[in-house]
Design a protein around this motif. Structure first.
Motif: not given
Length: 226
Positions: A71-90
């Motif tokens: 399991v690889a750690l990729i990134d971190f997110f704090t507000p405001p941000c979308f989650i799932g936008e890539m799955e929506l677009l593609d």
């Protein structure tokens, strides 16, 4: 995950981050407010998210499972941000696991209900394009920071970002891989932080004792993820 039926709180989050301004329809009525407790899974790959989420409070981290099972750690997110936008677009895009570092509040739109409307909403698509552009710029800056700053500087900011209630408990192997350093180098810096009094070893985790000192050490490194 818990549905929060508090319209006043939902309106506060919408107003704080200008959420409703990113859509051309009355998203305030359509959106739901969810609470994901600390350490809970927001999205579990390879399952795809059912909602387009918008993080309005809390911190999250993104994982990928590699072909060798690690399991690889990729990134971190704090507000405001979308989650799932890539799955929506593609619909063919890969899904990644998202976990809450601390309690996270998200505004949510069910994709099954709003997918077509969102994909035809020019206001939303413009905002998503701008968001993805900022994310790409941030990733480039992170890459350059990994080359320009010491591990001590980067780790200090990383600890402040990932600690929950001043408790740091990320896995050493994943953190070393994330920074591109050896496991022993990471342990050496952590031991030095303990020696300096910045951290206190407590079982399998560390307690942050001097957040101000860590902040001073990391002041040149941008750790805020958007």
């Amino acid at each position: 995950m818990r549905l929060i039926k508090n319209d006043d709180l939902k309106r506060q989050f919408i107003a704080k981050w200008g959420y409703d301004q990113q859509f051309s329809f009355d998203v305030a009525q359509a959106a739901r407010l969810y609470l994901f407790p600390a350490k809970s899974t927001i999205v579990q790959a390879p399952d795809r998210p059912h909602d387009l989420l918008y993080l309005v409070k809390g911190k999250t981290k993104l994982y990928d499972t590699l072909a060798n099972g690690k399991v690889a750690l990729i990134d971190f997110f704090t507000p405001p941000c979308f989650i799932g936008e890539m799955e929506l677009l593609d619909p063919q895009s890969p899904s990644f696991t998202v976990q809450a570092i601390e309690d996270c509040w998200c505004l949510a739109l069910p994709m099954a209900t709003y997918r077509e409307q969102l994909l035809q909403d020019t206001t939303f698509l413009r905002c998503v394009c701008q968001y993805l552009g900022r994310k790409n710029t941030r990733n480039i800056k992170t890459f350059s920071q990994n080359q320009a700053f010491t591990l001590s500087q980067r780790l200090a900011g990383f600890i402040l970002l990932t600690a929950n209630n001043m408790i740091y408990e990320e896995k050493h192997t994943q953190v070393a891989q994330y920074f591109g350093v050896s496991y022993h180098h990471l342990l050496y810096v952590l031991a030095d932080f303990v020696k300096q009094g910045y951290l206190e070893k407590a079982g399998h985790h560390y307690r942050v004792r001097q957040p101000e000192a860590l902040a001073r050490l990391a002041h040149e490194v941008e750790w805020r993820k958007t």
